[in-house]
Design a protein around this motif. Structure first.
Motif, PDB file in Angstrom:
ATOM      1  N   GLY A 110      26.140  32.989  39.163  1.00 36.33           N
ATOM      2  CA  GLY A 110      25.379  33.578  38.295  1.00 36.33           C
ATOM      3  C   GLY A 110      25.482  35.164  38.404  1.00 36.33           C
ATOM      4  N   ASN A 111      26.008  35.573  39.090  1.00 37.69           N
ATOM      5  CA  ASN A 111      26.260  37.289  39.287  1.00 37.69           C
ATOM      6  C   ASN A 111      27.216  37.627  38.376  1.00 37.69           C
ATOM      7  N   PRO A 112      26.629  38.684  37.467  1.00 41.47           N
ATOM      8  CA  PRO A 112      27.675  39.374  36.755  1.00 41.47           C
ATOM      9  C   PRO A 112      28.991  40.129  37.328  1.00 41.47           C
ATOM     10  N   ILE A 113      30.199  39.885  37.048  1.00 42.83           N
ATOM     11  CA  ILE A 113      31.309  40.367  37.802  1.00 42.83           C
ATOM     12  C   ILE A 113      32.296  41.021  36.478  1.00 42.83           C
ATOM     13  N   GLU A 114      33.166  41.665  37.032  1.00 39.81           N
ATOM     14  CA  GLU A 114      34.252  42.031  36.213  1.00 39.81           C
ATOM     15  C   GLU A 114      35.551  41.528  36.599  1.00 39.81           C
ATOM     16  N   ILE A 115      36.277  40.964  35.882  1.00 40.04           N
ATOM     17  CA  ILE A 115      37.638  40.599  36.346  1.00 40.04           C
ATOM     18  C   ILE A 115      38.774  40.755  35.446  1.00 40.04           C
ATOM     19  N   ALA A 116      39.949  40.536  35.830  1.00 42.99           N
ATOM     20  CA  ALA A 116      41.184  40.846  35.112  1.00 42.99           C
ATOM     21  C   ALA A 116      42.531  40.268  35.606  1.00 42.99           C
ATOM     22  N   VAL A 148      40.962  32.962  32.424  1.00 40.04           N
ATOM     23  CA  VAL A 148      40.335  33.700  33.508  1.00 40.04           C
ATOM     24  C   VAL A 148      38.804  33.478  33.503  1.00 40.04           C
ATOM     25  N   ARG A 149      38.216  33.386  32.372  1.00 40.57           N
ATOM     26  CA  ARG A 149      36.817  33.135  32.265  1.00 40.57           C
ATOM     27  C   ARG A 149      36.368  31.781  33.078  1.00 40.57           C
ATOM     28  N   HIS A 150      37.083  30.790  32.663  1.00 44.10           N
ATOM     29  CA  HIS A 150      36.879  29.576  33.098  1.00 44.10           C
ATOM     30  C   HIS A 150      36.929  29.600  35.015  1.00 44.10           C
ATOM     31  N   LEU A 151      37.745  30.401  35.089  1.00 46.39           N
ATOM     32  CA  LEU A 151      38.203  30.504  36.724  1.00 46.39           C
ATOM     33  C   LEU A 151      36.922  31.185  37.443  1.00 46.39           C
ATOM     34  N   ALA A 152      36.510  32.359  36.774  1.00 45.89           N
ATOM     35  CA  ALA A 152      35.452  32.955  37.319  1.00 45.89           C
ATOM     36  C   ALA A 152      34.308  32.194  37.243  1.00 45.89           C
ATOM     37  N   ASN A 153      33.986  31.579  36.490  1.00 47.25           N
ATOM     38  CA  ASN A 153      32.708  30.562  36.300  1.00 47.25           C
ATOM     39  C   ASN A 153      33.010  29.541  37.292  1.00 47.25           C
ATOM     40  N   SER A 154      33.919  29.300  37.814  1.00 48.89           N
ATOM     41  CA  SER A 154      34.079  27.986  38.788  1.00 48.89           C
ATOM     42  C   SER A 154      33.973  28.485  40.238  1.00 48.89           C
ATOM     43  N   PHE A 155      33.824  29.717  40.676  1.00 51.49           N
ATOM     44  CA  PHE A 155      33.753  29.911  42.067  1.00 51.49           C
ATOM     45  C   PHE A 155      32.980  31.307  42.278  1.00 51.49           C
ATOM     46  N   VAL A 195      54.437  29.910  32.237  1.00 54.49           N
ATOM     47  CA  VAL A 195      53.701  31.007  33.105  1.00 54.49           C
ATOM     48  C   VAL A 195      54.473  31.101  34.539  1.00 54.49           C
ATOM     49  N   LEU A 196      55.152  32.075  34.803  1.00 55.78           N
ATOM     50  CA  LEU A 196      56.000  32.394  35.840  1.00 55.78           C
ATOM     51  C   LEU A 196      55.151  32.711  37.002  1.00 55.78           C
ATOM     52  N   GLU A 197      53.826  33.724  36.539  1.00 52.85           N
ATOM     53  CA  GLU A 197      53.014  34.133  37.895  1.00 52.85           C
ATOM     54  C   GLU A 197      52.128  34.488  37.173  1.00 52.85           C
ATOM     55  N   ALA A 198      50.788  34.122  37.816  1.00 49.27           N
ATOM     56  CA  ALA A 198      49.416  34.782  37.378  1.00 49.27           C
ATOM     57  C   ALA A 198      48.649  35.246  38.618  1.00 49.27           C
ATOM     58  N   ARG A 199      48.172  36.404  38.498  1.00 52.12           N
ATOM     59  CA  ARG A 199      47.511  37.032  39.856  1.00 52.12           C
ATOM     60  C   ARG A 199      46.171  37.714  39.186  1.00 52.12           C
ATOM     61  N   ILE A 200      45.226  37.859  40.010  1.00 51.31           N
ATOM     62  CA  ILE A 200      43.876  38.771  39.702  1.00 51.31           C
ATOM     63  C   ILE A 200      44.237  40.049  39.859  1.00 51.31           C
ATOM     64  N   SER A 201      44.255  41.072  39.145  1.00 52.14           N
ATOM     65  CA  SER A 201      44.382  42.466  39.282  1.00 52.14           C
ATOM     66  C   SER A 201      43.289  43.300  39.422  1.00 52.14           C
ATOM     67  N   HIS A 202      41.976  42.670  38.826  1.00 49.48           N
ATOM     68  CA  HIS A 202      40.763  43.612  39.141  1.00 49.48           C
ATOM     69  C   HIS A 202      39.616  42.528  39.526  1.00 49.48           C
ATOM     70  N   LEU A 203      38.956  42.942  40.397  1.00 50.21           N
ATOM     71  CA  LEU A 203      37.808  41.993  40.760  1.00 50.21           C
ATOM     72  C   LEU A 203      36.684  42.861  41.364  1.00 50.21           C
ATOM     73  N   ALA A 204      35.526  42.916  40.845  1.00 44.16           N
ATOM     74  CA  ALA A 204      34.386  43.697  41.343  1.00 44.16           C
ATOM     75  C   ALA A 204      33.025  43.292  40.639  1.00 44.16           C
ATOM     76  N   TYR A 205      32.099  43.732  41.128  1.00 40.86           N
ATOM     77  CA  TYR A 205      30.603  43.397  40.608  1.00 40.86           C
ATOM     78  C   TYR A 205      30.209  44.276  39.388  1.00 40.86           C
ATOM     79  N   ALA A 206      29.596  43.729  38.660  1.00 42.21           N
ATOM     80  CA  ALA A 206      29.319  44.716  37.480  1.00 42.21           C
ATOM     81  C   ALA A 206      28.555  46.096  37.955  1.00 42.21           C
ATOM     82  N   PRO A 207      28.806  46.813  37.097  1.00 42.34           N
ATOM     83  CA  PRO A 207      28.068  48.073  37.411  1.00 42.34           C
ATOM     84  C   PRO A 207      26.640  47.994  37.820  1.00 42.34           C
TER      85      PRO A 207
END
Length: 285
Positions: A110-116, A148-155, A195-207
């Motif tokens: 339930g923590n707000p995070i930023e992900i890309a 990406v949203r579904h992945l972030a909600n899963s872990f 899809v040849l490759e998929a990687r998380i490029s940005h991950l941080a807690y929300a400000p």
């Protein structure tokens, strides 16, 4: 749903030579005042032959449709001639990079995070890409964001939020990337995209919680370090007492042992330098 059908089109060089010959014949007919024959030759040349010429560049393809029917896809690069009444749609087979925008979502705790994420994809089935979805580029963008949203909600973001989590977004980068790539391939298979490759490029807690989470991480690190220091200090004190007993350096009763242990632990566990104090008396006087 149409599946890709790769076809081999005849060479366009013979048709191009025929176009030049017909142009010469039509000019000759008009010069000889045979206007009707010259007009017929021009119609044949510019309606039935010239529109059928097609150039396919490397890593490109032409999807052919005739009166609303899919006829096939030309993937071989070169100069070809096809049915002049077919609609030739160019579809690139090159790899595309999608640099996803930063999304603000909640992790599984339930923590707000930023992900890309950065995604590398290319078209595998041209027929599905053209006919199964309205706009395959927009389709990739929307489905990638959803994945990406579904992945972030899963872990959880880190083990601090969930100590029992086997995979976290921060600690399991490789596993998360594999799962993201798998989910994207399942979502984009309908559009014939791989899809040849998929990687998380940005991950941080929300400000709004970043400072609090930083303090929490610092506190956890301090506790962990203190725990290690105390365990080491207790072992050193135990070893010191054992060595003194083995070598009969001094006999200590329980009260003196307790005082010695207390002093050693203060020296070993303190985070500041210790100032020695000379005791001129005894423990009892």
């Amino acid at each position: 749903m149409n599946s890709e059908k790769v076809i081999t089109a005849p060479s366009g060089y013979l048709a191009f030579v025929l176009v030049l010959i017909l142009i010469g014949l039509s000019v000759f007919c008009f010069w000889a005042e045979q206007h009707a024959i010259g007009a017929i030759i021009c119609v044949i040349n510019f309606v039935f032959i010239l529109p059928g010429l097609a150039i396919v560049n490397p890593n490109e393809s032409k999807v052919l449709t005739l009166f609303g029917k899919y006829k096939g896809t030309v993937k071989q690069d070169g100069f070809f001639w096809v049915n002049p009444f077919t609609v030739k749609k160019k579809v690139s087979l090159k790899a595309f990079n999608l640099n996803g925008q930063q999304l603000k979502v909640n992790d599984s705790a339930g923590n707000p995070i930023e992900i890309a994420a950065v995604i590398v994809w290319q078209i595998k089935d041209t027929a599905k890409a053209v006919f199964a979805v309205e706009n395959y580029i927009q389709y990739v963008n929307i489905q990638s964001e959803a994945a990406v949203r579904h992945l972030a909600n899963s872990f959880p973001y880190d083990h601090i939020e969930d100590e029992n989590a086997s995979i976290t977004l921060r600690g399991g980068a490789e596993q998360v990337s594999v799962m993201l790539e798998k989910e994207l391939n399942e979502r984009l298979e309908r559009a014939g995209i791989e899809v040849l490759e998929a990687r998380i490029s940005h991950l941080a807690y929300a400000p709004e919680i970043a400072h609090a989470m930083l303090q929490r991480q610092q506190a956890a690190a301090i506790i962990s370090a203190r725990k290690l220091i105390v365990e080491g200090a207790v072992g050193m004190v135990e070893m010191a007492l054992q060595k003194m007993e083995e070598k009969n350096i001094i006999e200590l009763d329980e009260e003196r042992k307790a005082a010695m242990v207390s002093n050693l632990l203060v020296v070993l566990c303190g985070d500041k330098s210790v100032n020695p104090i000379v005791n001129t008396g005894t423990l009892y006087h």
